[in-house]
Design a protein around this motif. Structure first.
Motif, PDB file in Angstrom:
ATOM      1  N   SER A 119       0.837  -1.200   0.000  1.00 31.45           N
ATOM      2  CA  SER A 119       0.000   0.000   0.000  1.00 31.45           C
ATOM      3  C   SER A 119       0.873   1.252   0.000  1.00 31.45           C
ATOM      4  CB  SER A 119      -0.927  -0.007   1.222  1.00 31.45           C
ATOM      5  OG  SER A 119      -1.680   1.177   1.290  1.00 31.45           O
ATOM      6  N   TRP A 120       1.916   1.251   0.796  1.00 29.46           N
ATOM      7  CA  TRP A 120       2.818   2.399   0.865  1.00 29.46           C
ATOM      8  C   TRP A 120       3.549   2.592  -0.464  1.00 29.46           C
ATOM      9  CZ3 TRP A 120       3.795   6.442   3.867  1.00 29.46           C
ATOM     10  CH2 TRP A 120       5.028   7.096   3.768  1.00 29.46           C
ATOM     11  N   SER A 121       3.975   1.492  -1.075  1.00 30.18           N
ATOM     12  CA  SER A 121       4.710   1.565  -2.324  1.00 30.18           C
ATOM     13  C   SER A 121       3.856   2.107  -3.456  1.00 30.18           C
ATOM     14  CB  SER A 121       5.252   0.180  -2.687  1.00 30.18           C
ATOM     15  OG  SER A 121       5.908   0.200  -3.923  1.00 30.18           O
ATOM     16  N   ARG A 122       2.583   1.715  -3.482  1.00 31.17           N
ATOM     17  CA  ARG A 122       1.710   2.098  -4.592  1.00 31.17           C
ATOM     18  C   ARG A 122       1.075   3.470  -4.392  1.00 31.17           C
ATOM     19  NH1 ARG A 122      -1.029  -1.079  -8.411  1.00 31.17           N
ATOM     20  NH2 ARG A 122      -2.903  -0.135  -9.273  1.00 31.17           N
ATOM     21  N   TYR A 123       0.567   3.724  -3.173  1.00 34.30           N
ATOM     22  CA  TYR A 123      -0.209   4.933  -2.932  1.00 34.30           C
ATOM     23  C   TYR A 123       0.478   5.965  -2.045  1.00 34.30           C
ATOM     24  CZ  TYR A 123      -3.795   1.735  -4.620  1.00 34.30           C
ATOM     25  OH  TYR A 123      -4.510   0.834  -5.368  1.00 34.30           O
ATOM     26  N   GLY A 124       1.604   5.583  -1.421  1.00 38.89           N
ATOM     27  CA  GLY A 124       2.260   6.516  -0.504  1.00 38.89           C
ATOM     28  C   GLY A 124       1.512   6.673   0.794  1.00 38.89           C
ATOM     29  N   VAL A 125       0.529   5.802   1.067  1.00 38.30           N
ATOM     30  CA  VAL A 125      -0.301   5.875   2.268  1.00 38.30           C
ATOM     31  C   VAL A 125      -0.516   4.459   2.782  1.00 38.30           C
ATOM     32  CG1 VAL A 125      -2.543   6.535   3.214  1.00 38.30           C
ATOM     33  CG2 VAL A 125      -1.516   7.914   1.415  1.00 38.30           C
ATOM     34  N   CYS A 126      -0.464   4.291   4.094  1.00 37.24           N
ATOM     35  CA  CYS A 126      -0.796   3.011   4.725  1.00 37.24           C
ATOM     36  C   CYS A 126      -1.596   3.306   5.980  1.00 37.24           C
ATOM     37  CB  CYS A 126       0.453   2.209   5.065  1.00 37.24           C
ATOM     38  SG  CYS A 126       0.091   0.644   5.921  1.00 37.24           S
ATOM     39  N   GLU A 127      -2.788   2.749   6.059  1.00 37.63           N
ATOM     40  CA  GLU A 127      -3.672   3.036   7.184  1.00 37.63           C
ATOM     41  C   GLU A 127      -3.124   2.492   8.505  1.00 37.63           C
ATOM     42  OE1 GLU A 127      -7.275   1.311   5.769  1.00 37.63           O
ATOM     43  OE2 GLU A 127      -7.923   3.160   4.759  1.00 37.63           O
ATOM     44  N   ARG A 128      -2.192   1.550   8.446  1.00 34.63           N
ATOM     45  CA  ARG A 128      -1.652   0.961   9.678  1.00 34.63           C
ATOM     46  C   ARG A 128      -0.542   1.817  10.285  1.00 34.63           C
ATOM     47  NH1 ARG A 128      -2.568  -3.031   5.978  1.00 34.63           N
ATOM     48  NH2 ARG A 128      -3.980  -4.702   6.590  1.00 34.63           N
ATOM     49  N   GLY A 129       0.011   2.718   9.482  1.00 39.67           N
ATOM     50  CA  GLY A 129       1.044   3.599  10.001  1.00 39.67           C
ATOM     51  C   GLY A 129       2.260   2.850  10.506  1.00 39.67           C
ATOM     52  N   SER A 130       2.743   3.251  11.675  1.00 40.47           N
ATOM     53  CA  SER A 130       3.957   2.647  12.225  1.00 40.47           C
ATOM     54  C   SER A 130       3.739   1.235  12.736  1.00 40.47           C
ATOM     55  CB  SER A 130       4.497   3.515  13.371  1.00 40.47           C
ATOM     56  OG  SER A 130       3.529   3.636  14.405  1.00 40.47           O
ATOM     57  N   THR A 131       2.469   0.782  12.847  1.00 41.75           N
ATOM     58  CA  THR A 131       2.187  -0.582  13.303  1.00 41.75           C
ATOM     59  C   THR A 131       2.146  -1.585  12.162  1.00 41.75           C
ATOM     60  OG1 THR A 131      -0.221  -0.301  13.149  1.00 41.75           O
ATOM     61  CG2 THR A 131       0.834   0.370  15.209  1.00 41.75           C
ATOM     62  N   CYS A 132       2.359  -1.120  10.942  1.00 44.93           N
ATOM     63  CA  CYS A 132       2.331  -2.021   9.791  1.00 44.93           C
ATOM     64  C   CYS A 132       3.442  -3.052   9.905  1.00 44.93           C
ATOM     65  CB  CYS A 132       2.484  -1.210   8.497  1.00 44.93           C
ATOM     66  SG  CYS A 132       2.457  -2.211   6.989  1.00 44.93           S
ATOM     67  N   TRP A 133       3.181  -4.265   9.445  1.00 45.09           N
ATOM     68  CA  TRP A 133       4.183  -5.322   9.488  1.00 45.09           C
ATOM     69  C   TRP A 133       5.373  -5.031   8.583  1.00 45.09           C
ATOM     70  CZ3 TRP A 133       0.551 -10.194   8.854  1.00 45.09           C
ATOM     71  CH2 TRP A 133      -0.175 -10.379  10.039  1.00 45.09           C
ATOM     72  N   PHE A 134       5.167  -4.187   7.604  1.00 46.02           N
ATOM     73  CA  PHE A 134       6.180  -3.993   6.567  1.00 46.02           C
ATOM     74  C   PHE A 134       6.725  -2.569   6.624  1.00 46.02           C
ATOM     75  CE2 PHE A 134       3.293  -7.308   5.260  1.00 46.02           C
ATOM     76  CZ  PHE A 134       4.157  -8.327   4.911  1.00 46.02           C
ATOM     77  N   PRO A 135       7.953  -2.378   6.202  1.00 43.91           N
ATOM     78  CA  PRO A 135       8.585  -1.049   6.323  1.00 43.91           C
ATOM     79  C   PRO A 135       7.999  -0.019   5.356  1.00 43.91           C
ATOM     80  CG  PRO A 135      10.028  -2.557   5.149  1.00 43.91           C
ATOM     81  CD  PRO A 135       8.885  -3.388   5.645  1.00 43.91           C
ATOM     82  N   HIS A 136       8.119   1.248   5.753  1.00 37.68           N
ATOM     83  CA  HIS A 136       7.675   2.381   4.935  1.00 37.68           C
ATOM     84  C   HIS A 136       8.881   3.267   4.634  1.00 37.68           C
ATOM     85  CE1 HIS A 136       3.356   2.053   6.814  1.00 37.68           C
ATOM     86  NE2 HIS A 136       3.648   1.048   6.005  1.00 37.68           N
ATOM     87  N   PRO A 137       9.735   2.857   3.712  1.00 36.89           N
ATOM     88  CA  PRO A 137      10.924   3.665   3.419  1.00 36.89           C
ATOM     89  C   PRO A 137      10.544   4.946   2.673  1.00 36.89           C
ATOM     90  CG  PRO A 137      10.738   1.886   1.836  1.00 36.89           C
ATOM     91  CD  PRO A 137       9.649   1.656   2.854  1.00 36.89           C
ATOM     92  N   VAL A 138      11.462   5.891   2.641  1.00 46.92           N
ATOM     93  CA  VAL A 138      11.244   7.117   1.878  1.00 46.92           C
ATOM     94  C   VAL A 138      11.228   6.751   0.395  1.00 46.92           C
ATOM     95  CG1 VAL A 138      12.145   9.395   1.317  1.00 46.92           C
ATOM     96  CG2 VAL A 138      12.360   8.501   3.634  1.00 46.92           C
ATOM     97  N   LEU A 139      10.112   7.043  -0.278  1.00 44.16           N
ATOM     98  CA  LEU A 139       9.967   6.648  -1.675  1.00 44.16           C
ATOM     99  C   LEU A 139      10.623   7.630  -2.627  1.00 44.16           C
ATOM    100  CD1 LEU A 139       6.267   5.394  -1.637  1.00 44.16           C
ATOM    101  CD2 LEU A 139       8.375   4.086  -1.393  1.00 44.16           C
TER     102      LEU A 139
END
Length: 562
Positions: A84-104
Motif C-alpha cells: 500500500s505504501w509503495s503504490r499509494y504513498g499511504v498506509c492506514e496501519r502507520g507505524s504498526t504495519c508489518w512492513f517497512p515504509h521507506p522514503v519513496l
C-alpha cells in the motif's frame, strides 16, 4: 484515462492509452486495488522463502517459541516494502504495519506549487498542467487516505510559483480548473531563500526546505519544530529589519499556517506555535486573519515540504502572454487580477480561491451549464449573435440557456431546443428559443419550416435540395443520455442541416456495458464523425464532465461527395 491524438477526416488516428498507475509520479491516483499476490500478502515470507511469524511481527503480541520458532523472525526493516505504501504513498496501519515504509523519494522533488483536489479530478489536473507547463511539470503526487474520494495533491514544477499562479489564473478554462481545486499551496517563494546564519549580511524573510518525516505524528512534530525553530527566527529578524528600514509600522511577523493532509496541518500549527514562542520579543505570532506571511506544509511519501512566503510584498513579474490587467482567464468570469508588477502572492492565491465563492453566489440553471461553458473556453469557439443553433437532447435546458444568453441582443440568432421532454430549467422560455418537442430524427422538417417562416434563411445559405442537405445551422450541441456510437449516428444525420464551417459540441457518456466498451465507443464515435465531414475532432475530459464522460468539439467542413 485515454489521451486521444487528433482524428483525421479520413479515419481514426492512433489512440494512446495513458496509465497513471505505471507513472511513478502519479501512481497513487490510480484505482484502489488489493495488493498483488493476495495469498502471499496474507502469508508473507522472508527473502529466503520462510513464512514470517505473525506473532513476532505484531507489536501487541510476542512469540513464545523464541529462537525455536519454525517461522522467520526477520526484522521489520529487512522485509519487503508495504504494498500500500509503495503504490499509494499511504498506509492506514502507520507505524504498526508489518512492513517497512521507506522514503519513496530519496531525492527531494523541485516543487513550486501543490494543487489539492479530489482524486476524481486529480488526473484531469495532471493532464491540464502538462498542457500548460510541459510534459515534465508534474514531479509527484500524494493522497490523504485510501478512501474512494480522497483528497489528493499534485506537485508542479512550473518555472516559479508566481509564473505558475499567473498562468493558472489566465488560462482559458481558469474558472473551471481552479473551481475544482480544494486548495492551492505555494512551496517555493520566488525570491532568495533565508539563510540559517544570523550573522549573514542580509538573510531573507522567506524560505523553502524539506526533510524526512518519520512514521508517527510525534516524529513529524519533532521534525517541524526543529526546522521552524531555526528558520523562523532568521526570517522574523529579517522581516523586522526590513520593516524598520522600509518604514512599515508592523514589525511582528503574522503567520497563517496551511497544510496537507489535515494531520500535517495540525502538526504544523503545533510546531509553529512552539517556534513562535521561542522567538525573541514575540516577533512571530499566529494570526490567520491579517497574516503578513503564509506557512505552507505538505507531507508526501515520507518527506515534508515547508515553505514560508510573503503575503504582502509586491512581486516583480516578467511580462508574459495573457491579460496582465485582467481580460482573460478569471477576468472572463468577473475576477480581475492586478497587473504584472502590482500583484502580491496573496492576490494571486486569493484570486484562485475566489472562484468557488463566485460559483456559490451565482449558481447556473443546472450543472450541465458549466460543461458547455468550459467546452467553448477550451476550444476557443465564440458564439456569434446571429448564429442559428440546435440543442439536441435539450432538457432540462442548461445548454439552451447558455446559447440563448450568447445570442441575446442579436436579431437573427435562434436556438432550436430538440427534446420530447419539457425544458424545466427555462421558465419562461426565452424569445429566441423554439422548443421542438420531438426526437432528433424527426426534427429536420419542422426546424426548416420554422426557420423559413421566421425569415432566418440567409441568401448565402445552401438551400438546394441536394443530398448534401440544407445548410442553415451554425452550431449543433448535444448532451443526450445515450451511448457514444448512437449519439454519433444521430449527429451524422443532423449534419445535413449544418453550414460548412459550423461547429459541433457533444458529450459522450458511459451508457455502455462497462468502462472499456465506453472507451472503445468514444473512439468509434469520433471516427464516424470525422468520416462524415467533421474536421479533426478534439476529445476533452473536462473538469465539468463526470468521471466517465468526455466532450468532443469539431468543425464541419462538409460531407464528401462519392
Amino acid at each position: 484515462v485515454p489521451a486521444y491524438k487528433h482524428i483525421t477526416r479520413g479515419g481514426l488516428g492512433t489512440a494512446t492509452m495513458v496509465s497513471y498507475e505505471d507513472d511513478p509520479t502519479t501512481s497513487c491516483l490510480g484505482a484502489l486495488r488489493p495488493p498483488q499476490g493476495l495469498t502471499e500478502w496474507r502469508n508473507p515470507k522472508s527473502a529466503d522463502g520462510v513464512e514470517l511469524c505473525k506473532f513476532f511481527m505484531d507489536h501487541r503480541k510476542t512469540c513464545d517459541a523464541g529462537d525455536a520458532c519454525v517461522r522467520s523472525h526477520q526484522p521489520r526493516q529487512l522485509r519487503s516494502t508495504c504494498p500500500s505504501w509503495s503504490r499509494y504513498g499511504v498506509c492506514e496501519r502507520g507505524s504498526t504495519c508489518w512492513f517497512p515504509h521507506p522514503v519513496l523519494d530519496p531525492e527531494p522533488a523541485d516543487v513550486d506549487l501543490a494543487l489539492l483536489s479530489y482524486v476524481t479530478f486529480a488526473r484531469r489536473v495532471v493532464t491540464r498542467c502538462r498542457e500548460l507547463f510541459g510534459a515534465d511539470c508534474v514531479v509527484g503526487s500524494s493522497r490523504a487516505d485510501l478512501t474512494k474520494n480522497s483528497v489528493c495533491t499534485v506537485f508542479i514544477r512550473c518555472g516559479g510559483a508566481t509564473r505558475g499562479l499567473r498562468t493558472l489564473a489566465e488560462c482559458d478554462d481558469a474558472a473551471h480548473l481552479l473551481g475544482n481545486l480544494r486548495r492551492l499551496l505555494v512551496l517555493r517563494d520566488d525570491r532568495a531563500e533565508g539563510s540559517l546564519s544570523a550573522d549573514d549580511v542580509k538573510p531573507s524573510e522567506t524560505f523553502s526546505t524539506n526533510a524526512l518525516t518519520g512514521e508517527t505524528p510525534e516524529d513529524l512534530r519533532g521534525v517541524l519544530r526543529d526546522v521552524l525553530r531555526e528558520r523562523l527566527a532568521v526570517a522574523s529578524r529579517a522581516y523586522a529589519r526590513d520593516s524598520t528600514n522600509g518604514g512599515r509600522g508592523e514589525r511582528r511577523m503574522k503567520l497563517r499556517v496551511r497544510g496537507f493532509p489535515r494531520r500535517t496541518e495540525s502538526c504544523a500549527v503545533d510546531a509553529a506555535t512552539t517556534a513562535a514562542e521561542s522567538c525573541d520579543d514575540r516577533t512571530v505570532v499566529l494570526s490567520p486573519g491579517d497574516a503578513t506571511h503564509c506557512l505552507d506544509v505538505v507531507t508526501s511519501r515520507g518527506r515534508v515540504y515547508v515553505a514560508l512566503w510573503s503575503a504582502g510584498d509586491v512581486l516583480a513579474e516578467e511580462p508574459g502572454v495573457g491579460g496582465g490587467g485582467g481580460g482573460g482567464g478569471l477576468g472572463a468570469s468577473g475576477i480581475f487580477l492586478p497587473a504584472r508588477g502590482e500583484a502580491t502572492t496573496r492576490d494571486l492565491v486569493h484570486a484562485c480561491e475566489r472562484v468557488q465563492e463566485m460559483r456559490h453566489a451565482r449558481p447556473p440553471p443546472c450543472r450541465a451549464y458549466y460543461k458547455i461553458e468550459e467546452a467553448f473556453a477550451r476550444s476557443g469557439v465564440r458564439v456569434r449573435k446571429d448564429w442559428k443553433c440546435v440543442d439536441v437532447g435539450a432538457s432540462p435546458g442548461g445548454w439552451t440557456s447558455y446559447l440563448s444568453a450568447g445570442l441575446s441582443g442579436g436579431e437573427r440568432g435562434r436556438v432550436w431546443a430538440v427534446d420530447p421532454a419539457a425544458l424545466s430549467g427555462l421558465d419562461p422560455i426565452p424569445d429566441n428559443v423554439t422548443h421542438l418537442r420531438m426526437k432528433a430524427e424527426e426534427c429536420e422538417g419542422p426546424l426548416l419550416a420554422d426557420a423559413f417562416d421566421r425569415g432566418l434563411v440567409d441568401d448565402d445559405d445552401d438551400v438546394s435540395k441536394s443530398r448534401v442537405g440544407i445548410g442553415i445551422v451554425n452550431l449543433v450541441v448535444c448532451d443526450a443520455n445515450a451511448a457514444p456510437v448512437k449519439v454519433a449516428a444521430m449527429l451524422v444525420a443532423m449534419s445535413r442541416l449544418m453550414r460548412r464551417g459550423g461547429w459541433l459540441v457533444t458529450t459522450f457518456k458511459n451508457f455502455c456495458r462497462g468502462a472499456a466498451e465506453w472507451e472503445r465507443e468514444v473512439v468509434a464515435g469520433a471516427a464516424a464523425l470525422a468520416r462524415a465531414g467533421f474536421e479533426r475532432p478534439r476529445v476533452y475530459h473536462l473538469f465539468s464532465n463526470c468521471p466517465q464522460e468526455k466532450t468532443l468539439v469539431a468543425r464541419y467542413v462538409g460531407a464528401r461527395e462519392e
